[in-house]
Scaffold this motif. Structure first.
Motif, mmCIF file in Angstrom:
data_model
loop_
_atom_site.group_PDB
_atom_site.id
_atom_site.type_symbol
_atom_site.label_atom_id
_atom_site.label_comp_id
_atom_site.label_asym_id
_atom_site.label_seq_id
_atom_site.Cartn_x
_atom_site.Cartn_y
_atom_site.Cartn_z
ATOM 1 N N ASP A 1 0.864 -1.173 0.000
ATOM 2 C CA ASP A 1 0.000 0.000 0.000
ATOM 3 C C ASP A 1 0.906 1.231 0.000
ATOM 4 O O ASP A 1 2.132 1.104 -0.102
ATOM 5 C CB ASP A 1 -0.904 -0.045 1.243
ATOM 6 N N ASP A 2 0.316 2.409 0.165
ATOM 7 C CA ASP A 2 1.081 3.653 0.079
ATOM 8 C C ASP A 2 2.177 3.793 1.131
ATOM 9 O O ASP A 2 3.065 4.635 0.992
ATOM 10 C CB ASP A 2 0.134 4.855 0.199
ATOM 11 N N HIS A 3 2.137 3.002 2.169
ATOM 12 C CA HIS A 3 3.132 3.133 3.230
ATOM 13 C C HIS A 3 4.472 2.476 2.901
ATOM 14 O O HIS A 3 5.474 2.744 3.568
ATOM 15 C CB HIS A 3 2.603 2.492 4.514
ATOM 16 N N ILE A 4 4.506 1.625 1.873
ATOM 17 C CA ILE A 4 5.680 0.788 1.634
ATOM 18 C C ILE A 4 6.996 1.570 1.515
ATOM 19 O O ILE A 4 7.978 1.237 2.189
ATOM 20 C CB ILE A 4 5.461 -0.114 0.402
ATOM 21 N N PRO A 5 7.101 2.617 0.678
ATOM 22 C CA PRO A 5 8.392 3.315 0.605
ATOM 23 C C PRO A 5 8.797 3.950 1.926
ATOM 24 O O PRO A 5 9.993 4.010 2.253
ATOM 25 C CB PRO A 5 8.174 4.373 -0.487
ATOM 26 N N PHE A 6 7.830 4.399 2.709
ATOM 27 C CA PHE A 6 8.131 5.003 4.006
ATOM 28 C C PHE A 6 8.602 3.932 4.986
ATOM 29 O O PHE A 6 9.554 4.132 5.742
ATOM 30 C CB PHE A 6 6.899 5.741 4.537
ATOM 31 N N LEU A 7 7.936 2.791 4.965
ATOM 32 C CA LEU A 7 8.311 1.688 5.841
ATOM 33 C C LEU A 7 9.738 1.229 5.558
ATOM 34 O O LEU A 7 10.510 0.946 6.480
ATOM 35 C CB LEU A 7 7.335 0.526 5.648
#
Length: 326
Positions: free
Chosen positions: A268-274
């Motif tokens: 989901d959209d969180h992947i690069p931040f994670l």
């Protein structure tokens, strides 16, 4: 969104004072939920304005983008609280635009981020994406209005800011892959990496697929399990003060040991931040709704009681995390 199984290194989570019983009870004074209903004739209902296809670069996408920006511009007429930024870019011939809205806290070095995507699938034609994810966007808009006065009164003393991010281009155009998905999240992450803005995120909360009858959300990551438990405790406290809103004990969250709650990672959209070690609290059901990615994902298939519950829970969590006096 694809299920993967990964494990990330734990990091320190923020410690804060639990919301007092008096403050929790005073949530009703904020008029939460005024912009959330299923009345198609209510112009103040956010869902009326989100009830359209929102493919990146389309007329519907532009209309929703302008509606979101106008909403925060209107809130700023009472005194500037929000800094509004568009993150525009072109990829694969599509025009994308993230909307980033942050509190104008001069002394705040870190921030709580609450995010959702506002775009919709290109197919099936006419896809509205109510649960995926107009409901989440509506909740963010309603909470921003409810908290506007509180934030304006305490901007000068806040040591942590609040950001609402409306991502564009979460959905794939052809088939979900590393290069055909989460366009907006990947772009903003890269931009914030270069500007050191990424390091200011204290917690990244991503809302997705909320508003249906199946809403159980597990704890996905060890580094934010304490945040998850804080939310689960708040949900149970809200049941006591607002039984008419919470109604049942079919809880969204379940405080327990992380090992029992771990369900893996949903892309989901969180992947690069994670992957950049940003603490992520992913609020997405472990079981996707039956309407997921079908033409039936519209406002005829949402659960208004579920929406109101999430609205109260997210508002309480934000207030507690930012330690806002109510």
């Amino acid at each position: 969104m694809i299920l993967l199984y990964l494990l990330f290194v734990c990091c320190v989570v923020k410690c804060y004072e639990p919301l007092s019983a008096q403050s929790l009870a005073r949530l009703s004074s904020l008029n939460l939920g005024c912009g959330l209903s299923l009345d198609p004739d209510d112009s103040n209902n956010h869902f009326v304005h989100l009830n359209k296809t929102r493919v990146p670069g389309s007329k519907g996408s532009l209309e929703v983008r302008e509606y979101i920006k106008d909403h925060f511009d209107e809130l700023n007429k009472e005194g500037e609280v929000w800094l509004i930024e568009e993150d525009n870019f072109v990829e694969k011939g599509y025009n994308f635009s993230n909307i980033v809205v942050q509190t104008a806290c001069a002394d705040a070095r870190d921030k709580l981020v609450v995010a959702a995507h506002y775009d919709t699938l290109i197919k099936p034609e006419g896809f509205i994406g109510a649960i995926d994810s107009a409901v989440s966007c509506g909740i963010m808009l309603d909470i921003s209005r409810a908290l506007n006065g509180l934030l304006r009164s305490h901007l000068d003393e806040m040591d942590m800011g609040l950001a609402f991010i409306f991502f564009d281009g979460e959905e794939a155009f052809e088939k979900w892959s590393a290069t055909d998905s989460i366009y907006g999240a990947r772009h903003l992450h890269s931009k914030w990496m270069k500007s050191a803005e990424l390091a200011t995120i204290d917690l990244f909360v991503l809302l997705d697929l909320l508003g249906g009858e199946l809403n159980y959300v597990p704890s996905y990551f060890p580094q934010t399990h304490e945040n998850y438990n804080d939310m689960a405790i708040l949900e149970r406290r809200l049941l006591n003060d607002f039984p008419e809103i919470m109604k049942s004990q079919n809880f969204f969250a379940n405080p327990s040991d992380y090992e029992r709650e771990y369900f893996g990672i949903i892309e989901d959209d969180h992947i690069p931040f994670l992957r950049s070690r940003v603490p992520v609290l992913h609020l997405i059901p472990s079981r996707f709704p039956e309407t997921w990615h079908t033409i039936n994902d519209d406002f005829l298939h949402v659960d208004i009681n579920s929406i109101k519950r999430w609205n109260y829970l997210m508002a309480a969590f934000i207030i507690e995390y930012l330690e806002l006096p109510v």
